[in-house]
Motif scaffolding. Sequence first.
Motif, short mmCIF file in Angstrom:
data_model
loop_
_atom_site.label_atom_id
_atom_site.label_comp_id
_atom_site.label_asym_id
_atom_site.label_seq_id
_atom_site.Cartn_x
_atom_site.Cartn_y
_atom_site.Cartn_z
N PHE A 176 82.67 11.65 12.64
CA PHE A 176 82.92 11.36 14.47
C PHE A 176 83.36 12.14 14.76
CE2 PHE A 176 85.64 9.36 17.79
CZ PHE A 176 84.34 8.69 18.32
N CYS A 177 84.88 12.83 14.74
CA CYS A 177 85.31 14.00 15.06
C CYS A 177 84.80 15.13 15.01
CB CYS A 177 86.57 14.20 14.75
SG CYS A 177 87.88 12.30 14.69
N TRP A 178 84.11 15.83 14.45
CA TRP A 178 83.60 17.21 14.56
C TRP A 178 81.97 16.70 15.79
CZ3 TRP A 178 77.78 17.84 13.15
CH2 TRP A 178 77.54 18.87 13.04
N LEU A 179 81.59 15.43 15.76
CA LEU A 179 80.17 14.75 16.67
C LEU A 179 80.68 15.53 18.18
CD1 LEU A 179 78.24 12.55 15.42
CD2 LEU A 179 77.79 14.72 15.32
N THR A 180 82.42 14.81 18.30
CA THR A 180 82.77 14.32 19.75
C THR A 180 83.38 15.02 20.35
OG1 THR A 180 84.37 12.82 18.82
CG2 THR A 180 82.20 11.77 19.51
N LYS A 181 84.69 15.84 19.46
CA LYS A 181 85.64 16.52 19.74
C LYS A 181 86.75 16.41 19.78
CE LYS A 181 82.75 20.03 19.18
NZ LYS A 181 81.55 20.34 18.14
#
Length: 215
Positions: A176-181
């Motif tokens: 999730f963090c990789w997709l949304t930064k």
Amino acid sequence: FNYRIDSLVLIAFLGAAGFGVYSVAVSAGEVLFRIPRAVATATTFIVGASTFEESALTTARSIRTCTAVVIACAVPLFVLAPWLVRLFYGDSFAAAAPALRILLPGIVLFVSAGLFSPFFAFQMGRPVVVVYVSLFMIGVQTGLGVWLVPILKLEGAAIASTATYLTSAVFITWYFCWLTKIKWYDVWVVKREDLKTLRRLLPRGRPSAPASSDR
């Protein structure tokens, strides 16, 4: 199925009696599942209908808030577990209390991580992500259960579950963090504004009716 794989492994090694005791721990822990379900009901439309950025921020905020509430409920359950198990089920089920205590940290992570699902399913149109995570959990939990249950009995099943929940929460948070930064701590660490929101939602006492004067 991934909710129950630990129980199936436990039945295979310890039989119905061991499963009966362990099911008490599982049932008590699963009371906490009611909290994220309510949060998901309230936020799913916003997550699905908003822009990508707003949807991601809403998801992160709901997970932070839900985690704070679940921890607040899990701490007294952890402390009172032995007393509650004996009160409601008797001394024969006392072995469920240590298993419940081991399960609780994993349950806190797992129930909150479930709030990622609306983002992947309705915002990104990729519900298969949740399927992949579930299959991963089944594999990890089966392997750990087969290894730990014969050695540690009920506690082994609880350790396998908590380790699986932790691993899956770390993985899905990273994705999730990789997709949304968004930073991981913005997903899991509660903020002051979240606590203010929770305080606004708490029921307030009714104002007392004015005393009637005799005429």
